[in-house]
Design a protein around this motif. Sequence first.
Motif, short mmCIF file in Angstrom:
data_model
loop_
_atom_site.label_atom_id
_atom_site.label_comp_id
_atom_site.label_asym_id
_atom_site.label_seq_id
_atom_site.Cartn_x
_atom_site.Cartn_y
_atom_site.Cartn_z
N LYS B 57 0.69 -0.97 -0.23
CA LYS B 57 -0.23 0.14 -0.28
C LYS B 57 0.97 1.18 0.18
O LYS B 57 1.85 1.13 0.20
CB LYS B 57 -1.26 -0.53 1.57
N GLU B 59 1.45 5.65 0.64
CA GLU B 59 1.01 7.09 1.86
C GLU B 59 -0.25 6.77 2.18
O GLU B 59 -0.64 7.23 3.03
CB GLU B 59 1.88 7.51 2.42
N ASP B 62 -4.18 5.25 4.08
CA ASP B 62 -4.44 5.25 4.94
C ASP B 62 -5.76 4.36 5.90
O ASP B 62 -6.21 4.27 5.12
CB ASP B 62 -4.24 7.18 6.35
N ASP B 63 -5.47 4.77 7.38
CA ASP B 63 -6.43 4.83 7.94
C ASP B 63 -8.05 4.42 7.71
O ASP B 63 -9.25 3.94 7.56
CB ASP B 63 -6.26 4.25 9.57
N GLN B 64 -7.84 5.58 6.51
CA GLN B 64 -9.46 5.94 6.17
C GLN B 64 -9.73 5.35 5.12
O GLN B 64 -10.95 5.12 4.80
CB GLN B 64 -9.70 7.47 5.47
#
Lengths: 113, 115
Positions: B57, B59, B62-64
């Motif tokens: 993945k 950068e 992200d957690d979104q």
Amino acid sequence: GENVEQHPSTLSVQEGDSAVIKCTYSDSASNYFPWYKQELGKRPQLIIDIRSNVGEKKDQRIAVTLNKTAKHFSLHITETQPEDSAVYFCAASENSGYSTLTFGKGTMLLVSP
Amino acid sequence: EPEVTQTPSHQVTQMGQEVILRCVPISNHLYFYWYRQILGQKVEFLVSFYNNEISEKSEIFDDQFSVERPDGSNFTLKIRSTKLEDSAMYFCASSEAMGGGEKLFFGSGTQLSVL
């Protein structure tokens, strides 16, 4: 990581002329270089690709050249036709592991009849 | 010729809402990807997926963001709590094998507009 620069951003030619799009890459480990064509509203489609063990590859009116020393590769379209009008993307990646494609910003090619 | 299909073609959502973008990869392909393209910018890698887990993945991912293969044919990208800057064209892609030397086949994209 890899960085791919693509030029020009737009290119206008007359039907029958040749068109050349150039890309440079930063990662010397990259050894796979595909070119994608994207017509308006459609998906990117692979039109030609080249691997680092080859300096040039040709498919009818389309050719790609690769200079690994200089870290640049180019797309050449001869005898352009209006249907060649599209956005062209170059990309680069390592031919191993989980390496992914890094794309250039794209070149909009306009072929006028 | 087999194609990667994506639905919807356009998605409009309010900021803060969750969206799910759907993809059906080519049936014999094993590796799946999401890329995105903000208007006028490069096509950017988000994530690759193999054997029901994320392989790689960027950068940006992200957690979104999350991905899932809920069944044998679909591959989804979920974006939680969307932001204005998530507005972009999202492309799904698939390949027979992993690695930069494998040909990627792209879907026609989902244009996401966050208002």
